[in-house]
Design an enzyme around this catalytic site. Structure first.
Site, PDB file in Angstrom:
ATOM      1  CG  ASP A   1      -7.956  -4.701   3.871  1.00  0.00           C
ATOM      2  OD1 ASP A   1      -8.347  -5.017   5.001  1.00  0.00           O
ATOM      3  OD2 ASP A   1      -6.765  -4.515   3.590  1.00  0.00           O
TER       4      ASP A   1
ATOM      5  CG  ASP B   1       4.339 -11.039  -3.987  1.00  0.00           C
ATOM      6  OD1 ASP B   1       3.536 -11.649  -4.710  1.00  0.00           O
ATOM      7  OD2 ASP B   1       3.996 -10.145  -3.185  1.00  0.00           O
TER       8      ASP B   1
ATOM      9  CD  GLU C   1      -1.733  -3.105  -2.004  1.00  0.00           C
ATOM     10  OE1 GLU C   1      -2.499  -2.361  -1.367  1.00  0.00           O
ATOM     11  OE2 GLU C   1      -1.091  -4.028  -1.477  1.00  0.00           O
TER      12      GLU C   1
ATOM     13  CD1 TRP D   1      -1.856  -7.984   6.785  1.00  0.00           C
ATOM     14  CD2 TRP D   1      -0.311  -8.098   5.195  1.00  0.00           C
ATOM     15  NE1 TRP D   1      -0.991  -6.956   6.989  1.00  0.00           N
ATOM     16  CE2 TRP D   1      -0.024  -6.997   6.022  1.00  0.00           C
ATOM     17  CE3 TRP D   1       0.540  -8.367   4.120  1.00  0.00           C
ATOM     18  CZ2 TRP D   1       1.055  -6.166   5.814  1.00  0.00           C
ATOM     19  CZ3 TRP D   1       1.619  -7.535   3.914  1.00  0.00           C
ATOM     20  CH2 TRP D   1       1.865  -6.440   4.751  1.00  0.00           C
TER      21      TRP D   1
ATOM     22  CD1 TRP E   1      -1.743   2.185   2.195  1.00  0.00           C
ATOM     23  CD2 TRP E   1      -3.043   1.362   0.564  1.00  0.00           C
ATOM     24  NE1 TRP E   1      -2.798   3.050   2.020  1.00  0.00           N
ATOM     25  CE2 TRP E   1      -3.613   2.565   1.027  1.00  0.00           C
ATOM     26  CE3 TRP E   1      -3.678   0.659  -0.466  1.00  0.00           C
ATOM     27  CZ2 TRP E   1      -4.788   3.084   0.494  1.00  0.00           C
ATOM     28  CZ3 TRP E   1      -4.855   1.176  -0.997  1.00  0.00           C
ATOM     29  CH2 TRP E   1      -5.401   2.371  -0.521  1.00  0.00           C
TER      30      TRP E   1
END
Length: 608
Positions: free
Chosen positions: A451, A378, A382, A588, A341
């Site tokens: 989320d 990875d 976002e 997460w 994020w």
């Protein structure tokens, strides 16, 4: 991620070390060197069968041999063959027969015995010298253990080892380098480059010193090394991925460290770890917090290996702890995750030159100080061609182009994955980028099916942040796992390349009077680290679940309303994931779980 950063029966072979001196051995005897190795061939409880193997490791012929050892009280030899065995108290001596005493260089001979009692041999000597090949010299102590080796310059087929020097009262002559307990070299310095290794393979190295009398000291601590490449593509056919995010910053306020994966039992249940996060600056991958990643020192009781970090070792911190974890649990693969994020703002610039971005990422992942730690990369962007903390306008093709460049740069032997939006709404974030076209370059997608709803809408309506399926009254169509997975499949992403996301935390509101979902609120419920969010390990007792909706639990306590996954709802979600043919699940993040890994275990059990 939305977070701010974001020997019983059978054979058991034992090479016994020197621990004492019976009789005298001069330095001249060192040229005629030998080893003696003990094997317990049988064990029937009250007794056992034993075998000694004597080998001439020198360059001259041995005309006779004598093996000596001690047994603990209550253990004895009851019969023997191919050697004359005698005892004096607990000390035992075996001498060759008249027909098997001569051993040419490289030759070996074995003799056996039956024993009574539970003990094993100790304090072994062969011809007055150490059974590991070194003599003992009266008045001359053996060398100390060298420092634990460190690995650098790791490639597909080689590794450079370095260690701090051993000490000795008469001087250290050289060092034996052992790979997997077998000597591969003897060197005079404190470095050695081992070559001819296999790509993508785990190795373990120790070092022991020899003094001027050829006495060997104790072995150093071991270092685990994994050569680069050769990783293959996971998951293997029929297997399911159980992947967890480990946060770099968790070692601070959360006091969560790699060793917690061991003490919680989680390490034995997971298959992969995403280390979060590397940063993306100026269109390139960069290390974020070097102190946490590579420099933080761990004491013996804090480290995975039980060995304390030293001030001069080249790698400490999380990366070294992950290296130790992989040595202890070789099945675990670790990927370096970039973005999240907070750090996704740099991907737009990266998309302008995908090849340069990919090259920068590989340089970080394959840094020779920690190349053995990581099995892949990875990307947590976002969001491509959409808005997260910042808005990206690089175009629908940018994500696919970036993934293509990464695969070209890293090749087929590395894992390449991406955490992606789970917005299944019409015209939403899944529709904004070419996730279908990019899938060919990736091993799997971590679909962030959590989320969806939270206290950023401070007045509600209250809704579960990770609904598996839609339900009557859901605030927004397409905001659920089933719709997201269906949309990705429709875009051509194979089900086996999709992992279902699980949050190890809850999201909540305060000022709520209605227990059922859909109530109004006045703001975010208080949380330990951030308002509106709390770890499962806290919520399970502070605000136990009172119902389920859309496959996810919710709880109403006082004026607070929370939603979060429990072992029961995780079980339901894993059954659904298997029925959908998904590649597995991810979560997460580790520190939100209980100290005994309750949620990790639920995922593991559910995927079986």
């Amino acid at each position: 991620m939305r977070f701010g950063h974001r020997a019983a029966a059978g054979f058991a072979t034992l090479l016994l070390p020197l621990a004492g001196m019976v009789g005298l051995a001069s330095p001249a005897q060192a040229a005629t060197s030998a080893t003696a190795t003990f094997t317990k061939t049988q064990d029937w409880g009250s007794g056992f069968g034993g075998q000694w193997t004597v080998k001439n490791t020198g360059d001259t012929t041995i005309s006779s041999w004598t093996v000596e050892w001690d047994f603990p009280s209550g253990t004895s030899v009851t019969s023997a063959w191919d050697a004359d065995v005698t005892s004096a108290g607990n000390h035992w001596t075996a001498k060759n027969k008249n027909w098997n005493g001569t051993l040419n260089p490289g030759a070996s001979i074995s003799f056996g015995f039956n024993g009574a009692g539970p003990g094993s041999p100790s304090n072994c000597k062969i011809n007055g010298g150490s059974c590991d090949g070194g003599p003992t010299v009266p008045g001359d102590t053996a060398p100390s253990a060298p420092g634990t080796p460190t690995a650098s310059d790791i490639t597909n087929t080689s590794v450079k080892l370095s260690w701090s020097a051993a000490t000795d009262d008469k001087g250290v002559k050289n060092y034996d380098v052992l790979r997997g307990g077998t000597k591969v070299a003897t060197v005079t310095g404190t470095t050695y480059s081992d070559t001819g290794l296999t790509a993508g393979t785990d190795y373990s190295y120790t070092v022991q010193a020899r003094d001027t009398a050829d006495q060997t000291g104790p072995a150093s601590g071991s270092v685990a090394v994994r050569t680069t490449g050769g990783g293959g593509t996971d998951p293997q056919p029929g297997s399911k991925v159980n992947l967890g995010y480990f946060t770099e910053w968790g070692v601070y306020g959360r006091n969560y460290h790699v060793k917690n994966l061991v003490t919680s039992g989680s390490a034995s249940k997971i298959t992969h770890i995403n280390y979060a996060f590397g940063n993306v600056k100026n269109g390139q991958c960069v290390l974020d917090d070097a102190y946490a990643a590579t420099d933080k020192a761990y004491t013996a009781d804090q480290s995975v290996s039980g060995t304390a970090d030293t001030w001069d070792q080249p790698l400490r911190g999380n990366f070294n702890q992950l290296r130790q974890l992989k040595a202890k649990y070789p099945h675990i693969k670790v990927l370096y995750s970039f973005g999240g994020w907070t750090y996704s703002g740099g991907f737009g610039q990266a998309a302008a030159n995908p090849a340069a971005f990919a090259k920068s990422c590989k340089a970080v992942v394959e840094d020779p100080r920690w190349a053995d730690v990581f099995d892949g990369i990875d990307i947590d962007w976002e969001y491509p061609n959409a808005c997260g903390l910042t808005c990206d306008t690089s175009g629908a093709a940018s994500f696919r182009n970036l993934m293509s460049a990464l695969r070209t740069e890293f090749g087929s032997n590395y894992l390449i994955t991406a955490a992606i939006t789970a917005d299944g709404s019409e015209g939403g974030k899944i529709d904004a980028a070419d996730y279908g076209g990019a899938a060919q370059y990736l091993d799997w997608y971590n679909v962030m099916t959590y989320d969806y709803f939270g206290a950023w809408d401070k007045t509600g309506p209250t809704a579960p942040h990770s609904p598996l399926t839609s339900y009557s009254g859901i605030p927004k169509a397409g905001f659920n796992s089933a719709d997201a997975i269906a949309k990705l499949k429709a875009k051509g992403v194979p089900a086996s390349k999709l992992l279902l996301g699980i949050g190890f935390y809850g999201r909540g509101w305060t000022g709520v009077t209605q227990a059922a979902p859909g109530g109004t609120a006045t703001g975010a419920a208080p949380g330990t680290y951030e308002a509106g969010i709390e770890d499962y390990k806290i919520l399970k007792t502070a605000c136990p679940a009172t119902g389920t909706i859309g496959g996810t639990a919710y709880a109403h306590c006082g004026t607070n309303w929370w939603s979060y996954d429990t072992p029961a709802t995780i079980g339901t979600k894993m059954t659904w994931a298997k029925n959908q043919g998904l590649g597995g699940a991810f979560f997460w993040e580790f520190s939100g779980d209980t100290s005994n890994g309750e949620l990790v275990g639920a995922i593991s059990n559910g995927l079986k």
